[in-house]
Design a protein around this motif. Structure first.
Motif, PDB file in Angstrom:
ATOM      1  N   ASP A  38      13.668 -20.375  -2.229  1.00  0.00           N
ATOM      2  CA  ASP A  38      14.593 -19.329  -1.774  1.00  0.00           C
ATOM      3  C   ASP A  38      16.019 -19.518  -2.278  1.00  0.00           C
ATOM      4  O   ASP A  38      16.755 -18.535  -2.400  1.00  0.00           O
ATOM      5  N   PHE A  52      25.517 -15.136  -2.296  1.00  0.00           N
ATOM      6  CA  PHE A  52      24.080 -15.321  -2.052  1.00  0.00           C
ATOM      7  C   PHE A  52      23.816 -16.681  -1.405  1.00  0.00           C
ATOM      8  O   PHE A  52      23.026 -16.783  -0.452  1.00  0.00           O
ATOM      9  N   ARG A  98      24.966 -16.648   2.147  1.00  0.00           N
ATOM     10  CA  ARG A  98      23.994 -15.913   2.961  1.00  0.00           C
ATOM     11  C   ARG A  98      22.809 -16.801   3.337  1.00  0.00           C
ATOM     12  O   ARG A  98      22.375 -16.819   4.498  1.00  0.00           O
ATOM     13  N   TYR A  99      22.278 -17.528   2.365  1.00  0.00           N
ATOM     14  CA  TYR A  99      21.125 -18.394   2.642  1.00  0.00           C
ATOM     15  C   TYR A  99      21.482 -19.471   3.664  1.00  0.00           C
ATOM     16  O   TYR A  99      20.730 -19.716   4.611  1.00  0.00           O
ATOM     17  N   SER A 101      23.376  -8.419   2.135  1.00  0.00           N
ATOM     18  CA  SER A 101      22.279  -7.734   1.449  1.00  0.00           C
ATOM     19  C   SER A 101      22.637  -7.381   0.018  1.00  0.00           C
ATOM     20  O   SER A 101      21.789  -7.426  -0.874  1.00  0.00           O
ATOM     21  N   SER A 130      24.424  -8.985  -2.175  1.00  0.00           N
ATOM     22  CA  SER A 130      24.266 -10.111  -3.095  1.00  0.00           C
ATOM     23  C   SER A 130      22.798 -10.315  -3.469  1.00  0.00           C
ATOM     24  O   SER A 130      22.474 -10.637  -4.614  1.00  0.00           O
ATOM     25  N   ARG A 131      21.927 -10.102  -2.510  1.00  0.00           N
ATOM     26  CA  ARG A 131      20.503 -10.305  -2.763  1.00  0.00           C
ATOM     27  C   ARG A 131      19.963  -9.267  -3.746  1.00  0.00           C
ATOM     28  O   ARG A 131      19.164  -9.591  -4.635  1.00  0.00           O
TER      29      ARG A 131
END
Length: 438
Positions: free
Chosen positions: A148, A127, A130-131, A77, A79-80
């Motif tokens: 995204d 990030f 994470r994706y 979270s 990084s987002r």
């Protein structure tokens, strides 16, 4: 020593290799800083540069220790939410940052110069990890991944590209490597490569048109295009050379040739007095001159051991996100080291990449330590995590005992506790409640 080992968690081999590189860095940095000490009518005293490097390294290891205690899944979270902030910082740096060498790559915060692009790299790689971990069980469409994944990646690179082409290119290659390992469809990756190349050509074309129309008023973000072209031309065509760049490369090669097998000895480098970036970009040449090929190959060996250990720990990681984070943050450290050493021996064109954990410079050291701290967090063993949870539960239990004792003491003294006061206040017979009900 046992006390230190008790408090550090994660892969001990990575800890040892990082500490070895950091400890070794003091000798070449102290030696190579002499030309900086004499610059601008200086006194020649390099002690100040040594103390400054000591502070940078100490803060770096403090960052490692603190970061490696935070569970790595929190960074999903983080990084987002940090990406929009880093975009603002990169945009500010691009237009209002401190200019050095015709490039605005730095911002000054509290008298300390920082390079936001280095921090952007860490955030971006986490990030992307994470994706990929979030979508690995779902069918990926180009439209969804473009929105995204690639729009955030592209925006970050666009804000870095005008002032620092080599860093933007390096980041793009590392992101491409990570998405390839994360099993992103190759056909989509090919489209991204083609689109990126087209955008780069368009950017260069616009810069050329603006320069042809009005050479004296080219916007700042396009000024570096000519520098990129000159470097590529000089590297590919030996007949075209820039005197300043030739000077640096020739001095670096002279230093390497002078070092021989065992070197001239610590602090005895001659070329350090002539190399403009002897303590950062070309520090490897100074290392070989002072410690010889034996020292140069030893440094390469340590980085390769670090790469091997990163691969081993990535394979042992239980979660896909953790595995991608280790690869995404660990591989670039070693690749950056190889690029720096390749530039010193003229295998690669001059890029401005530092030698991780060895070159002087606060931003470079701190960002590398930040990445290592996250990697070490991922490499924690199950028993270490269990021990941390047990310690946390022990602290919570001790706190609960204190609270229970306080409540008991209040009951024995005849005074209502805070909970009882609240309970009494809510009683139906309370006069205040009667008034409110009416």
């Amino acid at each position: 020593m046992k006390t230190i080992l008790k408090h550090i968690k994660g892969d001990k081999v990575i800890w040892a290799l990082v500490a070895l590189l950091a400890l070794f860095s003091f000798m070449p940095v102290f030696s190579a800083s002499s030309n900086l000490a004499y610059a601008g009518h200086g006194t020649g005293n390099t002690l100040g540069y040594l103390v400054k490097h000591l502070i940078h390294v100490s803060l770096g290891f403090f960052v490692i220790y603190q970061i490696h205690r935070i569970p790595y899944h929190y960074y999903r979270s983080i990084s987002r939410f940090l990406l929009p902030f880093i975009w603002i910082l990169l945009a500010y740096t691009l237009f209002f940052g401190v200019e050095k060498g015709n490039a605005r790559r730095w911002v000054e915060i509290g008298g300390i110069s920082l390079q936001p692009s280095t921090f952007a790299f860490i955030i971006l790689m986490v990030f992307v990890a994470r994706y990929l971990s979030k979508t690995h069980k779902e069918p990926i469409t180009f439209k969804s991944s473009f929105v995204d994944l690639w729009i955030p990646v592209g925006l970050t690179l666009i804000l870095i590209l005008p002032a620092n082409f080599s860093t933007a290119a390096f980041m793009f290659l590392m992101v491409s490597m990570l998405v390839f390992i994360g099993k992103y469809p190759l056909k989509y990756l090919g489209i991204i490569f083609a689109s990126g190349l087209l955008l780069l050509i368009s950017f260069v074309g616009v810069a050329k048109v603006l320069k042809a129309v009005n050479p004296d008023k080219v916007p700042h973000i396009f000024e570096r295009v000519e520098t990129w072209e000159n470097r590529i031309t000089r590297y590919s065509d030996n007949s075209v050379k820039d005197p300043d760049e030739v000077y640096q490369i020739e001095r670096a090669k002279t230093a390497i040739a002078t070092g021989g097998l065992y070197g001239l000895g610590p602090g005895k480098s001659v070329q350090k007095n002539f190399l403009p970036q002897s303590s950062s970009d070309f520090i490897y040449a100074v290392i070989v001159e002072e410690f010889g090929l034996a020292g140069g190959f030893t440094i390469i060996g340590i980085y390769l051991l670090l790469l091997f250990r990163i691969i081993v720990t990535a394979q042992k990681t239980n979660t896909l996100f953790g595995r991608l984070v280790v690869v995404g943050l660990g591989f670039p450290i070693v690749f950056q080291a190889m690029i720096n050493m390749g530039v010193a021996v003229e295998l690669l064109p001059t890029t401005g990449q530092t030698l991780p954990l060895i070159s002087s410079g606060g931003s470079s050291i701190w960002v590398t330590c930040l990445a290592i701290g996250i990697i070490l967090n991922v490499t924690k063993k199950d028993e270490e995590i269990a021990a941390e949870n047990a310690e946390k539960n022990k602290r919570d239990a001790a706190l609960q005992r204190i609270i229970d004792k306080q409540i008991k003491d209040e009951e024995e003294s005849g005074l209502p506790s805070e909970n009882e006061s609240i309970k009494d206040t809510s009683n139906e017979d309370n006069p205040m409640n009667v008034v409110l009900n009416k």
